[in-house]
Design an enzyme around this catalytic site. Sequence first.
Site, PDB file in Angstrom:
ATOM      1  CG  ASN A  12      -2.032   1.267   1.511  1.00 42.10           C
ATOM      2  OD1 ASN A  12      -1.829   2.103   0.675  1.00 42.10           O
ATOM      3  ND2 ASN A  12      -1.823   1.343   2.251  1.00 42.10           N
ATOM      4  CG  PHE A  13       2.444   2.886  -3.892  1.00 38.62           C
ATOM      5  CD1 PHE A  13       2.337   1.245  -3.427  1.00 38.62           C
ATOM      6  CD2 PHE A  13       2.494   3.308  -4.616  1.00 38.62           C
ATOM      7  CE1 PHE A  13       2.975   0.744  -3.979  1.00 38.62           C
ATOM      8  CE2 PHE A  13       3.328   2.230  -6.025  1.00 38.62           C
ATOM      9  CZ  PHE A  13       3.438   1.081  -5.524  1.00 38.62           C
ATOM     10  CE  LYS A  14      -0.600   2.719   5.261  1.00 34.59           C
ATOM     11  NZ  LYS A  14      -0.625   2.737   6.823  1.00 34.59           N
ATOM     12  CG  HIS A  96      -5.961   0.951   5.340  1.00 34.66           C
ATOM     13  ND1 HIS A  96      -6.022   1.968   5.921  1.00 34.66           N
ATOM     14  CD2 HIS A  96      -5.372   0.597   5.105  1.00 34.66           C
ATOM     15  CE1 HIS A  96      -4.478   1.655   6.519  1.00 34.66           C
ATOM     16  NE2 HIS A  96      -3.961   0.427   5.907  1.00 34.66           N
ATOM     17  CD  GLU A 144      -3.866  -3.126   7.775  1.00 40.48           C
ATOM     18  OE1 GLU A 144      -2.261  -3.218   7.080  1.00 40.48           O
ATOM     19  OE2 GLU A 144      -3.881  -2.028   7.293  1.00 40.48           O
ATOM     20  N   GLY A 184       2.736  -3.109  11.264  1.00 38.75           N
ATOM     21  CA  GLY A 184       4.868  -3.003  11.618  1.00 38.75           C
ATOM     22  C   GLY A 184       5.059  -3.952  10.471  1.00 38.75           C
ATOM     23  CB  SER A 206       6.304   2.515   6.478  1.00 37.19           C
ATOM     24  OG  SER A 206       5.598   1.196   7.534  1.00 37.19           O
TER      25      SER A 206
HETATM   26  O1  G3P Z   1      -1.613  -0.470   4.658  1.00 32.71           O
HETATM   27  C1  G3P Z   1      -0.776  -1.234   4.996  1.00 32.71           C
HETATM   28  C2  G3P Z   1      -1.134  -0.242   6.955  1.00 32.71           C
HETATM   29  O2  G3P Z   1      -1.877  -0.030   7.052  1.00 32.71           O
HETATM   30  C3  G3P Z   1       0.691  -0.859   7.057  1.00 32.71           C
HETATM   31  O3  G3P Z   1       1.078  -0.068   7.239  1.00 32.71           O
HETATM   32  O4  G3P Z   1       3.257   1.085   7.605  1.00 32.71           O
HETATM   33  O5  G3P Z   1       2.945  -0.421   9.093  1.00 32.71           O
HETATM   34  O6  G3P Z   1       2.851  -1.147   7.094  1.00 32.71           O
HETATM   35  P1  G3P Z   1       2.554  -0.416   7.983  1.00 32.71           P
END
Ligand code: G3P
Length: 225
Positions: A12-14, A96, A144, A184, A206
């Site tokens: 997810n590039f956000k 999301h 998540e 994470g 991230s």
């Molecule tokens: O969509 C993926 C997400 O919400 C998790 O983000 O930065 O923790 O990998 P991250």
Amino acid sequence: MNELRFPLIIVNFKAYPEVEGEGALSLARACAEVAADAGANIIACPPMVELGRVASSVRIPVMAQHVDDRVPGSATGWTTAEMVRRTGAIGSLVNHSEHRLNLDDIRSALSACKRAGLKTCVCADSAITSGKVAVYAPDMVAVEPPELIGGEVSVTNAKPEVVVEAVHAVHQIEPSIPVLCGAGIKNGLDVKRAIELGAKGVLLASGVVKAKDQRQALRDLIRFI
Ligand code: G3P
């Protein structure tokens, strides 16, 4: 390219500054290159404004980060499932954590996606929510825990029980729905652990988008699968 394959990594590039403009295409190309080199299954979710350009430029599946439950027509500023499909994207994330919907709206968004022939990955903040959204028959559910999103500790280390319970909750409703986990996730060990816990892959942001070397981060993610 329309078929979902597992184990699966969804990036997810956000809306990070790193993926503004050319950054989105550059990251999508890195995803495509690593996927091709390693025979891995990687889906890119660029920002909506770059969706068409990315989908027409890379040979990996691309999904939107969100889709609105609106019918084509008088819907200024909304993004219909049909428009997403026309970009060449194969599907969309729905609900999301950073773009939450209530259960009725999740159900409607899923209907809109089905109408347009889009695959769906519904995000859920807990095992209980995972079970609730599974009732609407998405193509995937991604659990998540919100407090771990964007952090340094992976859900697979901090809350492995959430992954196990989400898989159980979804499979009690429909055993064929693949469950992913996210929050994470940073490296290959996290992905390996996710799969040991019963997930069919991961949803992350991230760990790749903000990595100094995005290609290297992607290669590391898939090293045990
Ligand atoms: O969509 C993926 C997400 O919400 C998790 O983000 O930065 O923790 O990998 P991250």
